[in-house]
Design an enzyme around this catalytic site. Structure first.
Site, PDB file in Angstrom:
ATOM      1  N   CYS A 387       0.832  -1.208   0.000  1.00 51.76           N
ATOM      2  CA  CYS A 387       0.000   0.000   0.000  1.00 51.76           C
ATOM      3  C   CYS A 387       0.869   1.261   0.000  1.00 51.76           C
ATOM      4  CB  CYS A 387      -0.982  -0.029   1.166  1.00 51.76           C
ATOM      5  SG  CYS A 387      -2.381   1.053   0.869  1.00 51.76           S
ATOM      6  N   LEU A 388       1.054   1.918   1.152  1.00 53.41           N
ATOM      7  CA  LEU A 388       1.958   3.064   1.163  1.00 53.41           C
ATOM      8  C   LEU A 388       3.340   2.642   0.655  1.00 53.41           C
ATOM      9  CD1 LEU A 388       2.293   6.076   1.998  1.00 53.41           C
ATOM     10  CD2 LEU A 388       3.191   5.243   4.169  1.00 53.41           C
ATOM     11  N   HIS A 516      -3.513  -4.889   0.277  1.00 52.39           N
ATOM     12  CA  HIS A 516      -2.838  -5.461   1.451  1.00 52.39           C
ATOM     13  C   HIS A 516      -2.902  -6.991   1.409  1.00 52.39           C
ATOM     14  CE1 HIS A 516      -2.374  -1.729   3.853  1.00 52.39           C
ATOM     15  NE2 HIS A 516      -3.426  -1.338   3.171  1.00 52.39           N
ATOM     16  N   GLU A 518      -1.308  -9.051   3.046  1.00 49.30           N
ATOM     17  CA  GLU A 518      -1.140  -9.639   4.382  1.00 49.30           C
ATOM     18  C   GLU A 518      -2.473 -10.028   5.020  1.00 49.30           C
ATOM     19  OE1 GLU A 518      -0.578  -6.472   3.558  1.00 49.30           O
ATOM     20  OE2 GLU A 518      -1.033  -5.062   5.182  1.00 49.30           O
TER      21      GLU A 518
HETATM   22  N1  GLN Z   1      -2.044   6.828   2.929  1.00 50.42           N
HETATM   23  C1  GLN Z   1      -2.132   6.100   1.706  1.00 50.42           C
HETATM   24  C2  GLN Z   1      -3.487   6.227   1.060  1.00 50.42           C
HETATM   25  O1  GLN Z   1      -4.425   6.620   1.673  1.00 50.42           O
HETATM   26  C3  GLN Z   1      -1.784   4.638   1.921  1.00 50.42           C
HETATM   27  C4  GLN Z   1      -2.771   3.918   2.784  1.00 50.42           C
HETATM   28  C5  GLN Z   1      -2.259   2.608   3.326  1.00 50.42           C
HETATM   29  O2  GLN Z   1      -1.069   2.332   3.304  1.00 50.42           O
HETATM   30  N2  GLN Z   1      -3.149   1.782   3.824  1.00 50.42           N
HETATM   31  O3  GLN Z   1      -3.635   5.946  -0.097  1.00 50.42           O
END
Ligand code: GLN
Length: 540
Positions: A387-388, A516, A518
């Protein structure tokens, strides 16, 4: 068969592993041939966990049907090896909200709506709804927190009322703590006695007591607890600390907890199959060779202590994959803040077999994570971004390979000339109206994989479904520039044309996902991306 209900309460301290006990019980009863669901009741007024800081709350887990919930739901899914649905996650906030909505809609038809009985009645209605929706024959309802906290009173009242309505269909299990104070060196039962008294004051007599302690409970302590808490001695169960949480079902099973519960319900075991689980535990105990994985994050610290719970699904997914490769995972917590001032410090990442940058929000720590990603990309250390971790990998690539110096995500720098990661169009309105609750892009979405990619090789199929929680995404304007420099966009959401997976050519393993993975890894079926990441780490 009409449903049966098991309530699990906790005593003395939080963090006893009530969630693991509940999940283990789920596993045991499932192995005896019953359809089971776990249900979690949270005492907070937040409607869901989406608006709570991870350092405060632990991980925010996301289900297939898109609810942001407690990490215990993840534990249930992993132990039961089945999906848990949104109906199985209750909070005080949801309960109050629906009571007030019903009142506003004249559903109480002029009655005086009172905290008691209407709030517990709503809790009961929701528990039954969740049981019905999941077609569970046995529902295991874990009440968050510990007995004696004011905020739990209405849930205890609901549990009491359910037992009053149909006594033979409800069992109460109390999980409590037996300390062994260092200076005394003896296991003490008094805290358990007090927490059972508190439960009694709420009108509940536990049928079983599970004693959590550093060590196995001896016969003498069992007798004392049975005698003073009014519980049959054979229903006092010992649950000592063990190196792996996956051992807990076997420990409880050795004491015939499942059988005793079924007997109390006047039910019989329909089958028995714990073979896979036993094999798993045997494997966990036998692995020796270590694989060193660094997790570069920021949600570790609470006061002077660190809270690994913030990334619990990531940690478990690493374990599942490592065990499958006959490796013992050794995880290291790397606070990204330390690379912010001194990027050279990222050199220490050489020590690891693989690096993960997990999900996150806000600006704190991001430059440190970007420095870490630059190092592992350049030094060919296996990298998995979640994700991030994918968004920052794109920013790092833009800055250092495409030479777009101020590339950024608009989450952090809304004025950047190069918004490589930008807010999803439909999110703009929500954010402008400050509608933050449950409005991330949440839950399961489809993703089409590019044939011949590393990702396709991992999943061995073209269409997958994975769980999301984000508001920002890759800006498709940059696709061509990225591809020209060896980035492969190996997964795309077919409906919205969103980039979901990136991977790098000419790198032993550099792969990152907008979703995600995971959340879907299970001990009995490790996640394909984690399996491939660990394989790369093993070869590193
Ligand atoms: N902050 C980022 C977003 O909102 C990533 C979110 C996350 O890693 N769950 O897209």
């Amino acid at each position: 068969m009409h449903p049966r209900y098991i309530f699990i309460t906790g005593g003395v301290i939080s963090g006893l592993g009530k969630g693991i006990t509940s999940a283990s019980l789920g596993r045991i009863l499932k192995s005896k041939g019953y359809r089971v669901t776990n249900i979690k009741c949270e005492m907070y007024v937040n409607v869901d966990a989406g608006t709570i800081r991870p350092t405060e709350h632990g991980e925010i887990f996301v289900t297939d049907d898109g609810v942001e919930c407690d990490q215990d739901i993840g534990t249930y899914e992993r132990f039961l090896d089945q999906n848990i649905y949104k109906e199985c996650f209750l909070t005080t906030g949801q309960i109050y909200r629906s009571v007030i909505e019903r009142e506003r809609n004249f559903k109480y038809e002029g009655e005086d709506v009172e905290v008691v009985p209407h709030v517990p009645q709503e809790i009961i209605r929701r528990i039954k709804l969740a049981t019905k929706k999941t077609k569970a024959e046995i529902a295991i309802i874990e009440l968050g927190g510990t007995v004696g906290e004011y905020q739990g009173v209405l849930f205890l009242e609901a549990a009491r009322m359910m037992e009053f309505e149909s006594p033979s269909d409800v069992i109460h299990i109390h999980v409590s703590y037996l300390p062994i104070p260092k200076n005394i060196g003896e296991m003490k039962t008094k805290p358990v006695q007090y927490s059972v008294r508190t439960l009694n004051a709420a009108g509940i007599q536990p049928d079983f007591i599970i004693g959590r302690a550093e060590r196995e409970m001896d016969q003498k302590r069992k007798e004392k607890i049975a005698y003073s808490c009014n519980v049959k001695i054979e229903n006092v169960i010992s649950n000592p600390d063990v190196p792996s949480i996956y051992e807990v079902p076997l420990i409880l099973e050795r004491q015939k907890l499942g059988e005793k519960i079924l007997k109390t319900f006047d039910l019989k075991s329909r089958s028995y199959d714990m073979r896979d689980w036993k094999k798993l535990v045997k494997k966990i105990k036998s692995v020796k060779k270590e694989v060193k994985i660094g997790i570069v994050g920021k949600y570790f610290k609470t006061g002077d202590f660190s809270l690994e719970d913030s990334y619990i699904s990531v940690i478990e997914a690493i374990k599942h994959a490592a065990f499958a490769h006959n490796l013992k995972p050794k995880n290291f917590w790397i606070d990204s803040a330390k690379y912010e001032n001194d990027k050279n410090k990222a050199r220490e990442l050489k020590e690891f077999d693989g690096i993960i940058v997990p999900g996150g929000y806000g600006s704190r720590g991001t430059e440190g994570k970007i420095a870490a990603i630059k190092f592992v990309r350049e030094h060919k250390i296996p990298y998995l971004g979640l994700c991030l971790g994918m968004q920052l990998a794109c920013i790092e690539f833009s800055r250092n390979v495409l030479k777009l110096k101020d590339a950024a995500t608009t989450e952090i720098n809304p004025k950047t000339k190069h918004p490589v990661i930008c807010v999803m169009e439909y999110q703009k309105k929500l954010l402008a109206k400050k509608q933050y609750g449950a409005t991330n892009r949440l839950g399961a979405y489809l993703c089409r994989l590019k044939k011949s990619s590393r990702t396709f090789f991992a999943y061995k199929k073209a269409m997958i479904s994975e769980r999301h929680r984000h508001r920002y995404e890759f800006n498709n304007k940059y696709i061509k520039a990225f591809e020209a420099k060896g980035m492969i966009f190996s997964g795309i959401n077919p409906q919205m044309n969103l980039i979901e997976i990136i991977e790098l050519q000419n790198h032993p393993f550099f792969l990152a996902t907008q979703f995600h993975p995971e959340f879907k890894s299970r001990p009995l079926s490790p996640h394909p991306l984690f399996l491939n990441f660990i394989a790369a780490a093993k070869n590193h």
